[in-house]
Scaffold this active site. Sequence first.
Site, mmCIF file in Angstrom:
data_model
loop_
_atom_site.group_PDB
_atom_site.id
_atom_site.type_symbol
_atom_site.label_atom_id
_atom_site.label_comp_id
_atom_site.label_asym_id
_atom_site.label_seq_id
_atom_site.Cartn_x
_atom_site.Cartn_y
_atom_site.Cartn_z
ATOM 1 C CG ASP A 30 -2.189 0.749 1.048
ATOM 2 O OD1 ASP A 30 -2.125 1.979 0.850
ATOM 3 O OD2 ASP A 30 -3.272 0.133 1.078
ATOM 4 C CG ASN A 31 -0.127 4.760 -2.400
ATOM 5 O OD1 ASN A 31 -1.146 4.570 -1.730
ATOM 6 N ND2 ASN A 31 -0.147 5.393 -3.561
ATOM 7 C CB SER A 123 -17.168 -0.631 -9.021
ATOM 8 O OG SER A 123 -18.250 0.141 -8.571
ATOM 9 C CE1 TYR A 147 -13.484 3.676 -8.361
ATOM 10 C CE2 TYR A 147 -15.882 3.534 -8.464
ATOM 11 C CZ TYR A 147 -14.669 3.036 -8.020
ATOM 12 O OH TYR A 147 -14.641 1.912 -7.244
ATOM 13 C CE LYS A 151 -12.174 0.342 -9.293
ATOM 14 N NZ LYS A 151 -11.044 -0.389 -8.696
ATOM 15 C CG ASN A 177 -23.791 0.705 -2.705
ATOM 16 O OD1 ASN A 177 -24.031 0.173 -3.783
ATOM 17 N ND2 ASN A 177 -23.803 2.020 -2.559
ATOM 18 C CG LEU A 198 -26.442 6.478 3.326
ATOM 19 C CD1 LEU A 198 -26.935 7.893 3.571
ATOM 20 C CD2 LEU A 198 -27.560 5.614 2.728
ATOM 21 N N GLY A 293 -25.507 12.634 -11.092
ATOM 22 C CA GLY A 293 -24.881 11.366 -11.461
ATOM 23 C C GLY A 293 -25.453 10.152 -10.739
#
Length: 336
Positions: A30-31, A123, A147, A151, A177, A198, A293
């Site tokens: 991971d960065n 996703s 985004y 994907k 989700n 949310l 969106g």
Amino acid sequence: MILLTGGAGFIGLHTAAVLVGAGHQVVLFDNFSNSKPLGVKRLESITGRAVPCVEGDVRSSQDMDRLFDQYPVSAVIHFAGLKAVGEGETQPLRYYDNNVTGSLVLLAAMQRAEVRRIIFSSSATIYGNSDSNPIPETAALQPANVYGRTKLMVEDILRDLHVAAPGWSIALLRYFNPVGAHPGGLIGEDPSGIPNNLMPFVTQVAVGRLAELQVFGGDYPTPDGSGVRDYIHVMDLAEGHRAALDWALRDPQEILAANLGTGQGCSVLELVRAFEKASGQAIPYRIVARRAGDVAACWSDPSLAAARLGWNATRSLEDMCRDAWNWQRNNPQGFA
Ligand code: NAD
Ligand code: UFG
């Protein structure tokens, strides 16, 4: 050994906990652009053993080659990526670079290291404004934002790779989700800044960090007018990765796209009520204009994952709310 790129993030930590619990050896990479080393320490207290975590960037061939030299990796779960839909619209080059270039660099390093099993974090956003619910994997892929296009591009790259190199085993997991947290309350979702999603917004209202929830839209063509989604407990999602990994380790030499969801739609207002019940906290909210969106409703047909991976979600909305609250209440400032 299983490599988890982006392994210090929300889904990565929960998946690592499940994999280590199932006897797998994992290495995280991971960065820390959207996570903190403390998350890895917490993971180690859950698993009761050291979990190696290498700091580096998937866009660096050098970092990737070094990692594959150092660890005997048999499969990769590729979580590393940027995921904020709104940010992708204002910083498209950063999103394409991180998500698409990052995946290309990783795949080339895997090819050099002769590692041919990958599970990719895709996703539900790649379905875009789907005409009907539930959404099967065969639905049109028409992402409506940057985004989502990153994907879909990576999915396309993996499909092309599989044509050229059919010996690879590739799972494209399309998450709906993800919410909730590990039941012990040591790890959970820790978004930086004001949450876009949310559930973390709701938990931060509950803990007093935010004053009230804005419900984006009360006039959707849904039973109560608020948006409907397929919320899935992150521990179910983590177990979905375990099932996909078992599949990949059997070397099916296949590319498989699978939805990971519950198959149940839940509205914003239903989630708020379930959270209030599970936490005993009132969530003040106000219905405001729709968010640009957003789709009205989106939930999965999860039957393919059941048939092909032998996996299905078992945790309820109540479990998701209770565990999200338990995490937030014990860690009001997240990992800070
Ligand atoms: P997260 O931000 O918590 O985790 C992603 C991790 O990747 C972070 O720890 C971040 O520091 C790391 N990372 C980012 N770019 C990197 C790079 N170039 N090199 C190395 N590490 C890098 O997000 P998450 O919710 O755990 O999501 C994991 C994956 O699942 C992402 O690819 C995301 O797009 C995808 N996904 C998430 C959701 C969701 O709602 N959480 C839904 C669908 C798909
Ligand atoms: N919502 C609110 N108020 C908020 C935040 C969200 O009312 O403050 C509503 C949204 O309008 C939507 C629902 O809550 O109806 C869920 O919104 P999220 O932002 O939590 O999730 P999305 O469905 O918009 O998108 C999420 C991730 C994407 C991922 C997608 C997969 O952000 O990265 O799920 O379905 F691709």
